[in-house]
Enzyme design. Sequence first.
Site, PDB file in Angstrom:
ATOM      1  N   LYS A  92      -0.634  -3.473   2.550  1.00 47.95           N
ATOM      2  CA  LYS A  92      -1.665  -2.747   3.319  1.00 47.95           C
ATOM      3  C   LYS A  92      -2.029  -3.516   4.585  1.00 47.95           C
ATOM      4  O   LYS A  92      -2.193  -2.952   5.654  1.00 47.95           O
ATOM      5  CB  LYS A  92      -2.944  -2.571   2.487  1.00 47.95           C
ATOM      6  CG  LYS A  92      -2.828  -1.581   1.360  1.00 47.95           C
ATOM      7  CD  LYS A  92      -4.181  -1.275   0.742  1.00 47.95           C
ATOM      8  CE  LYS A  92      -4.711  -2.332  -0.190  1.00 47.95           C
ATOM      9  NZ  LYS A  92      -4.191  -2.351  -1.538  1.00 47.95           N
ATOM     10  N   HIS A 132      -9.565  -9.415   3.091  1.00 49.12           N
ATOM     11  CA  HIS A 132      -9.383  -8.635   1.863  1.00 49.12           C
ATOM     12  C   HIS A 132      -9.754  -9.529   0.679  1.00 49.12           C
ATOM     13  O   HIS A 132      -9.463 -10.711   0.675  1.00 49.12           O
ATOM     14  CB  HIS A 132      -7.928  -8.179   1.741  1.00 49.12           C
ATOM     15  CG  HIS A 132      -7.752  -6.989   0.844  1.00 49.12           C
ATOM     16  ND1 HIS A 132      -7.812  -5.681   1.297  1.00 49.12           N
ATOM     17  CD2 HIS A 132      -7.526  -6.906  -0.492  1.00 49.12           C
ATOM     18  CE1 HIS A 132      -7.618  -4.855   0.290  1.00 49.12           C
ATOM     19  NE2 HIS A 132      -7.453  -5.568  -0.819  1.00 49.12           N
ATOM     20  N   ARG A 138      -1.269   1.133 -11.964  1.00 46.38           N
ATOM     21  CA  ARG A 138      -1.661  -0.196 -12.484  1.00 46.38           C
ATOM     22  C   ARG A 138      -3.053  -0.130 -13.086  1.00 46.38           C
ATOM     23  O   ARG A 138      -3.325  -0.692 -14.143  1.00 46.38           O
ATOM     24  CB  ARG A 138      -1.661  -1.233 -11.343  1.00 46.38           C
ATOM     25  CG  ARG A 138      -0.307  -1.655 -10.889  1.00 46.38           C
ATOM     26  CD  ARG A 138      -0.393  -2.450  -9.598  1.00 46.38           C
ATOM     27  NE  ARG A 138      -1.122  -3.696  -9.740  1.00 46.38           N
ATOM     28  CZ  ARG A 138      -1.814  -4.285  -8.758  1.00 46.38           C
ATOM     29  NH1 ARG A 138      -1.873  -3.732  -7.552  1.00 46.38           N
ATOM     30  NH2 ARG A 138      -2.427  -5.418  -8.969  1.00 46.38           N
ATOM     31  N   SER A 159       0.583  -5.612  -3.242  1.00 43.97           N
ATOM     32  CA  SER A 159      -0.414  -4.569  -3.005  1.00 43.97           C
ATOM     33  C   SER A 159      -1.288  -4.919  -1.800  1.00 43.97           C
ATOM     34  O   SER A 159      -1.471  -4.103  -0.877  1.00 43.97           O
ATOM     35  CB  SER A 159      -1.280  -4.413  -4.266  1.00 43.97           C
ATOM     36  OG  SER A 159      -2.401  -3.617  -4.006  1.00 43.97           O
ATOM     37  N   ASP A 209       1.754   1.858  -2.205  1.00 44.74           N
ATOM     38  CA  ASP A 209       0.654   1.108  -2.843  1.00 44.74           C
ATOM     39  C   ASP A 209      -0.321   2.086  -3.490  1.00 44.74           C
ATOM     40  O   ASP A 209      -0.834   1.823  -4.586  1.00 44.74           O
ATOM     41  CB  ASP A 209      -0.080   0.212  -1.833  1.00 44.74           C
ATOM     42  CG  ASP A 209      -1.213  -0.564  -2.510  1.00 44.74           C
ATOM     43  OD1 ASP A 209      -0.947  -1.240  -3.516  1.00 44.74           O
ATOM     44  OD2 ASP A 209      -2.374  -0.458  -2.065  1.00 44.74           O
TER      45      ASP A 209
HETATM   46  N1  URA Z   1      -6.844  -5.527  -4.053  1.00 43.74           N
HETATM   47  C1  URA Z   1      -5.727  -4.792  -3.795  1.00 43.74           C
HETATM   48  O1  URA Z   1      -5.654  -4.098  -2.790  1.00 43.74           O
HETATM   49  N2  URA Z   1      -4.718  -4.859  -4.666  1.00 43.74           N
HETATM   50  C2  URA Z   1      -4.743  -5.625  -5.771  1.00 43.74           C
HETATM   51  O2  URA Z   1      -3.774  -5.638  -6.509  1.00 43.74           O
HETATM   52  C3  URA Z   1      -5.902  -6.390  -6.048  1.00 43.74           C
HETATM   53  C4  URA Z   1      -6.947  -6.317  -5.158  1.00 43.74           C
END
Ligand code: URA
Length: 433
Positions: free
Chosen positions: A187, A82, A168, A183, A161
């Site tokens: 996930k 990620h 956000r 966040s 999220d």
């Molecule tokens: N990617 C995400 O999933 N969340 C964030 O807050 C920043 C990048």
Amino acid sequence: MLISELLKKKREGYSLTGEEIRYFIRGLINNYVSDIQAAAFLTSACIHGLNRSETAAMTFAMRDSGIKFDFSDIKLPKIDKHSTGGVGDKISLLLVPICMSAGIAVPMISGRGLGHTGGTVDKLESITGFNMQLDYDECRKLLLQNNAFMTSQTPQIAPADGILYHIRDITGNVESVGLITASIMSKKLVEDLDGLVIDMKTGNGAFMQDIAEAKQLAESMLAVASDIGLKMRIIFSSMEQPLGNAIGNWLEIEETIESLKGNIHPDVEELTLKLADSMVLASGINDDIEDIHARNKEILRSGQAYKNFLKMVESQGGNLEISRNNFLNTPKFEIKSDVDGYVSQVDTINVGIVGIMLGAGRQNVYDKIDYAAGIELRKKIGDKVAKDETIAVLYASDSTKFADAAELLKYSIVIKENDEILIPKLIIDDWYN
Ligand code: URA
């Protein structure tokens, strides 16, 4: 417990207990916390920060707001990657097809555009028919069949999220170590992973612009990983300029296809392979990094990764031909240099904002994305530029957007007369637990 009291406590700078955080997150899902209250919480969290225990409580409560995958019957090690958010960051689109042939399985839950950054979900949704709302059975089937799936956070997957991400995004509450940790990790912890690689962006286009802030975010993520014994590698990479040449959803799909066919920008190749190598290393199937690198490079350069990309698109319902035809006649606007010189600096946040102004991202909750919109950056840091040469091309379905966007983009690309340019190093550091 009164939500308004909890909000006041956080606004006054006090820490919340695990029970208070869990109550707040349950409230988002069960509709006793409104979007307005969520926005108030997020603003206070951004101003005062979240401490280690608040961050952990928030991460686990958000993970538990939906289902958790159980892929224990999948034989291959399950590894994901990620990014903390970049501009022109199409790396996942190349990385997953490489990993499909690298002996690991990738159950990837991606994000949408956030702040000035683009999102993998929006990019893939620019492909007509591509299903980014997979259910559990579809995820399992694809993981068995292709060694990978790419999906979005959905009402079943980390829904808290989904709600907070959106709020956000449109309330300017993105740049927070605790909120980004919760966040991303919420996930990723749904995915039943054996290992996780984070592309930790730093530089003028990242949420964590200086390296000290990026290290703080890395430490926060590693702390959550160590709470649950997850193997993690963190690659720090530069966001001092966009990755590759394309910024914008369909434009980045096109750049991905070109890259997989062999016409790849060096920075895209370097970062893609670094992250692919780190994923294989994290899996434990091979600890010879040179061998891993050679194998991944071969998967990319032989065209195998391109075949895998096409297979993934087809398996998830996408049709590249229809998309290509849809975007064939997108209006364009060329931006030319006023001077001779060399590109010395790119204001990368501004480039992301130009993308949003053109329609490639959202300015409000109900905004529809123009998948055709974006920027083709013809020149990167260190490149020579002649007067009247095209430095960038803007794309948008609505050509009235070009004038303002062009003005901001021109201001964001600094051209210097001499060639004493410091080219930012792309890969900065590599941490692991
Ligand atoms: N990617 C995400 O999933 N969340 C964030 O807050 C920043 C990048």
